[in-house]
Design a protein around this motif. Sequence first.
Motif, PDB file in Angstrom:
ATOM      1  N   THR A   7       0.986  -1.193  -0.270  1.00 35.03           N
ATOM      2  CA  THR A   7      -0.025  -0.087   0.254  1.00 35.03           C
ATOM      3  C   THR A   7       0.591   0.918  -0.450  1.00 35.03           C
ATOM      4  O   THR A   7       2.011   0.720   0.318  1.00 35.03           O
ATOM      5  CB  THR A   7      -1.091   0.593   1.415  1.00 35.03           C
ATOM      6  OG1 THR A   7      -1.315   1.155   1.337  1.00 35.03           O
ATOM      7  CG2 THR A   7      -0.505  -0.574   2.438  1.00 35.03           C
ATOM      8  N   SER A   8       0.313   2.453  -0.366  1.00 34.95           N
ATOM      9  CA  SER A   8       1.310   3.810  -0.298  1.00 34.95           C
ATOM     10  C   SER A   8       1.091   3.923   1.144  1.00 34.95           C
ATOM     11  O   SER A   8      -0.451   4.051   1.785  1.00 34.95           O
ATOM     12  CB  SER A   8       0.806   4.662  -1.568  1.00 34.95           C
ATOM     13  OG  SER A   8      -0.920   5.114  -1.524  1.00 34.95           O
ATOM     14  N   ILE A   9       1.652   4.560   1.926  1.00 26.79           N
ATOM     15  CA  ILE A   9       1.626   5.415   3.373  1.00 26.79           C
ATOM     16  C   ILE A   9       1.647   6.662   2.986  1.00 26.79           C
ATOM     17  O   ILE A   9       2.318   7.200   2.564  1.00 26.79           O
ATOM     18  CB  ILE A   9       2.370   4.527   4.086  1.00 26.79           C
ATOM     19  CG1 ILE A   9       2.591   3.356   3.931  1.00 26.79           C
ATOM     20  CG2 ILE A   9       1.756   5.296   5.105  1.00 26.79           C
ATOM     21  CD1 ILE A   9       1.564   2.771   5.075  1.00 26.79           C
ATOM     22  N   THR A  10       0.403   7.946   3.432  1.00 22.42           N
ATOM     23  CA  THR A  10       0.241   8.919   3.133  1.00 22.42           C
ATOM     24  C   THR A  10       0.269   9.677   4.550  1.00 22.42           C
ATOM     25  O   THR A  10      -0.793   9.530   5.479  1.00 22.42           O
ATOM     26  CB  THR A  10      -0.741   9.477   1.689  1.00 22.42           C
ATOM     27  OG1 THR A  10      -0.670   8.550   0.683  1.00 22.42           O
ATOM     28  CG2 THR A  10      -0.560  10.609   2.121  1.00 22.42           C
ATOM     29  N   GLY A  45     -10.070   2.974  -6.986  1.00 22.03           N
ATOM     30  CA  GLY A  45     -10.034   2.356  -5.705  1.00 22.03           C
ATOM     31  C   GLY A  45      -8.302   1.476  -5.273  1.00 22.03           C
ATOM     32  O   GLY A  45      -8.585   0.656  -5.678  1.00 22.03           O
ATOM     33  N   SER A  46      -8.007   2.987  -4.481  1.00 28.67           N
ATOM     34  CA  SER A  46      -6.338   1.898  -4.809  1.00 28.67           C
ATOM     35  C   SER A  46      -6.397   1.966  -3.556  1.00 28.67           C
ATOM     36  O   SER A  46      -7.064   1.968  -2.529  1.00 28.67           O
ATOM     37  CB  SER A  46      -5.316   3.082  -5.434  1.00 28.67           C
ATOM     38  OG  SER A  46      -5.865   4.535  -4.947  1.00 28.67           O
ATOM     39  N   VAL A  47      -5.504   0.610  -3.288  1.00 29.39           N
ATOM     40  CA  VAL A  47      -5.054   0.360  -2.219  1.00 29.39           C
ATOM     41  C   VAL A  47      -4.644   1.613  -1.136  1.00 29.39           C
ATOM     42  O   VAL A  47      -3.074   1.648  -1.494  1.00 29.39           O
ATOM     43  CB  VAL A  47      -4.383  -0.999  -1.389  1.00 29.39           C
ATOM     44  CG1 VAL A  47      -4.888  -1.018   0.175  1.00 29.39           C
ATOM     45  CG2 VAL A  47      -5.567  -1.971  -2.144  1.00 29.39           C
ATOM     46  N   ASP A  48      -4.732   2.275   0.213  1.00 27.78           N
ATOM     47  CA  ASP A  48      -4.395   3.122   0.749  1.00 27.78           C
ATOM     48  C   ASP A  48      -3.949   3.812   2.062  1.00 27.78           C
ATOM     49  O   ASP A  48      -5.563   3.131   3.028  1.00 27.78           O
ATOM     50  CB  ASP A  48      -4.829   4.761   0.229  1.00 27.78           C
ATOM     51  CG  ASP A  48      -4.594   5.220  -1.398  1.00 27.78           C
ATOM     52  OD1 ASP A  48      -3.845   5.105  -1.716  1.00 27.78           O
ATOM     53  OD2 ASP A  48      -5.862   5.644  -1.960  1.00 27.78           O
ATOM     54  N   THR A  49      -2.871   4.009   2.807  1.00 28.34           N
ATOM     55  CA  THR A  49      -3.667   4.224   4.256  1.00 28.34           C
ATOM     56  C   THR A  49      -2.462   5.193   4.543  1.00 28.34           C
ATOM     57  O   THR A  49      -1.972   5.857   3.927  1.00 28.34           O
ATOM     58  CB  THR A  49      -2.507   3.395   4.876  1.00 28.34           C
ATOM     59  OG1 THR A  49      -2.740   1.501   3.771  1.00 28.34           O
ATOM     60  CG2 THR A  49      -2.571   3.057   6.624  1.00 28.34           C
ATOM     61  N   TYR A  50      -3.753   6.285   5.280  1.00 24.52           N
ATOM     62  CA  TYR A  50      -3.310   7.442   5.363  1.00 24.52           C
ATOM     63  C   TYR A  50      -2.622   7.892   7.450  1.00 24.52           C
ATOM     64  O   TYR A  50      -3.799   7.178   7.865  1.00 24.52           O
ATOM     65  CB  TYR A  50      -5.203   8.546   5.258  1.00 24.52           C
ATOM     66  CG  TYR A  50      -4.957   8.734   3.960  1.00 24.52           C
ATOM     67  CD1 TYR A  50      -4.053   9.834   3.016  1.00 24.52           C
ATOM     68  CD2 TYR A  50      -5.934   8.217   3.542  1.00 24.52           C
ATOM     69  CE1 TYR A  50      -4.328   9.934   1.536  1.00 24.52           C
ATOM     70  CE2 TYR A  50      -5.969   8.184   1.824  1.00 24.52           C
ATOM     71  CZ  TYR A  50      -5.234   9.151   1.150  1.00 24.52           C
ATOM     72  OH  TYR A  50      -5.702   9.160   0.013  1.00 24.52           O
ATOM     73  N   LEU A  51      -1.908   8.655   7.184  1.00 19.57           N
ATOM     74  CA  LEU A  51      -1.571   8.910   8.791  1.00 19.57           C
ATOM     75  C   LEU A  51      -1.563   9.951   9.130  1.00 19.57           C
ATOM     76  O   LEU A  51      -0.821  10.834   8.147  1.00 19.57           O
ATOM     77  CB  LEU A  51      -0.200   8.454   8.774  1.00 19.57           C
ATOM     78  CG  LEU A  51       0.277   6.492   8.826  1.00 19.57           C
ATOM     79  CD1 LEU A  51       1.717   6.068   9.127  1.00 19.57           C
ATOM     80  CD2 LEU A  51      -0.922   5.810   9.822  1.00 19.57           C
ATOM     81  N   PRO A  52      -1.465  10.798  10.037  1.00 20.76           N
ATOM     82  CA  PRO A  52      -0.878  12.222  10.977  1.00 20.76           C
ATOM     83  C   PRO A  52       0.251  11.720   9.782  1.00 20.76           C
ATOM     84  O   PRO A  52       1.126  11.172  10.710  1.00 20.76           O
ATOM     85  CB  PRO A  52      -1.220  12.460  12.040  1.00 20.76           C
ATOM     86  CG  PRO A  52      -2.257  10.927  12.617  1.00 20.76           C
ATOM     87  CD  PRO A  52      -1.728   9.633  11.697  1.00 20.76           C
ATOM     88  N   TRP A  53       0.802  13.480   9.839  1.00 18.60           N
ATOM     89  CA  TRP A  53       2.286  13.463   8.863  1.00 18.60           C
ATOM     90  C   TRP A  53       2.765  13.119  10.370  1.00 18.60           C
ATOM     91  O   TRP A  53       4.363  12.764  10.224  1.00 18.60           O
ATOM     92  CB  TRP A  53       2.628  14.460   8.791  1.00 18.60           C
ATOM     93  CG  TRP A  53       3.793  14.814   8.297  1.00 18.60           C
ATOM     94  CD1 TRP A  53       3.662  14.118   6.420  1.00 18.60           C
ATOM     95  CD2 TRP A  53       5.073  15.384   8.669  1.00 18.60           C
ATOM     96  NE1 TRP A  53       5.721  14.521   6.874  1.00 18.60           N
ATOM     97  CE2 TRP A  53       6.391  15.336   7.800  1.00 18.60           C
ATOM     98  CE3 TRP A  53       5.007  16.651  10.326  1.00 18.60           C
ATOM     99  CZ2 TRP A  53       6.937  16.081   8.116  1.00 18.60           C
ATOM    100  CZ3 TRP A  53       6.665  16.152  10.676  1.00 18.60           C
ATOM    101  CH2 TRP A  53       7.107  16.297   9.624  1.00 18.60           C
TER     102      TRP A  53
END
Lengths: 229, 395
Positions: B117-120, B196-204
């Motif tokens: 996954t891309s981690i943003t 629908g990409s596999v994405d993971t979002y985190l606080p920076w």
Amino acid sequence: MIELEKIVKSYTLGKETVEVLKGITTTIEKGEFVAIMGPSGSGKSTLMNIIGCLDRPTSGTYFLEGEDVSTHSDPELAKVRNKSIGFVFQQFQLLPRLTALKNVELPMVYAGASKKEREERASDSLTRVGLRDRMGHLPNELSGGQKQRVAIARALVNDPSLILADEPTGALDTATSVAIMELFVELNKEGTTIIVVTHEPEVAEYANRVIYVRDGLLGKQPMNGGFPS
Amino acid sequence: MSLFENIKMALMSVKAHKMRSILTMLGIIIGVAAVIVVVAIGQGGEAMLKSQIAGDGNTIEVFYQPSEEEMQQGDWEQNPFTSDDIRELEKLDKVTNVVASTSEYSTVRLRDESTDTSITGINQAYMEVNKLDIAEGRGFTSADFLGGRRVTVVSAAMQEELFEGKSPIGEIIRVGVQPVEIIGVLEKPTGLFAFGSVDTYLPWSAMRNMFGTNNYSQVTLEVGDTDDLKPTGEQATEVLNRLHDTEDSYQVMNMEEIAAGIGQVTTIMTTIIGSIAGISLLVGGIGVMNIMLVSVTERTREIGIRKSLGATRQQILFQFLVESIILTLIGGTIGILLGSGTAYLVSFFADWPSLISWQVVVGALVFSMLIGIVFGILPANKASRLDPIDSLRYE
């Protein structure tokens, strides 16, 4: 009113030139009822076409009401046909999709009359030929005699100086023919100049005068008003 | 004779031969409908592309393009925006938000399963400006951003991938080796480019702690008014190039230009396909000419009668010309209705917007009228030239 002076009409068929009218000179006065007679091929139809401004002579002059129409252009001739000449044909020549009233209106449409004026004068004209109660009928709902009356009403509607009838009784039975010819006589008495082209002596009898055409020239006028067979 | 009179006459004649008239119009109907559909779909697609590329129009992306010199010296950054840069950009006059993020690719594990996954890592403005809507659970709070909490919001695709659609809220996944708690799932994206990409979002801040990244890789500025985009972009690049002592490495992209470029491509496509459809209009026109020629022959006697009653050549010409124009105009109108209906159905079922502009409708009407004139002139001329004597004798 009609002055024909040395009218010649020739057609070119391939290399050959056929002279149908070979120099006709005659005068028809206003208010006359004239029959033009002659065997088929004599040139009487061609003469009628020229008098009716449907065609121009090859040479010679034709004065209609003092106007030299032999040199008129096509649009000028159309105007003369519209204003000064009323045609009555053997085959009636009514437009099949138009009612009697609309057929009678047609010359006025080309004269540019208003709708109201057209309707008024067309119904007057139809009343005059005795078809007051047939105005809304289509031609195929009318008898032969009635059709010819519609055609005569149409010929009259622009108040022409001349009515030109080409074998007007050719498609009618004897009784109807008599009625139609009597209508012409009546109109003539009211002052309309009438020229009838025919090969039937019975029809020609209604005229005051007979012009006989043979081989493109005017023939002798019969002594007894009849027509030699 | 008036135009109105002629139109009435033409309508009568069209009505008199209903079947023939409809068949004659068919070519024009199909042609016009095809052009309308193609252009509607083309223009609709273009409008959609433009709006998706340019977004709502009030954001501008700043990117880093190191010069060749810097590249050779290895003097360039993978994450070129520092926290200081962000603070400076936020100070700019018209800037309402500075969206900043850092992306990494990593493997995410849930017990035995794993997915790439891309981690943003995103800042607070990112959620607002990019309108990441939460379908389930909650979004990040200020506390999450400030405290660098190890919480994550995942995409719907991720939910399907790892949890087979079951609620992942409260589950712990491992990003690399670090445990992170899932607090929210995003709405499924819609629209043309929504893969629908596999994405993971985190606080920076969490991302910084976990991956040790100090800087941001992507920065987008949001302004209040679209007109401020260009000057703000210039100011931003100036500030950044000054801070980093670079010549022209920080740049902004002009989305309008890109949108215009794409517009050009779709316009060319639409024109090509539209012209092919236009050929059928030409064929339709030939059909009209053919029928009008037949009609003239059939009505020879009528023409003779009219001429003997005083119709001039021009009047006859006009009569037949009006008739062919009426034929093509009616055909064109039906074609427009049919084409609009078809375009509407296409956009309804294919989820593709269609755009029927009045210019196209007017153009189609004018063009069908033109076809009526061009292909009507020959038959009308033939009719007007008929000899009255011959036509009266015609059986």
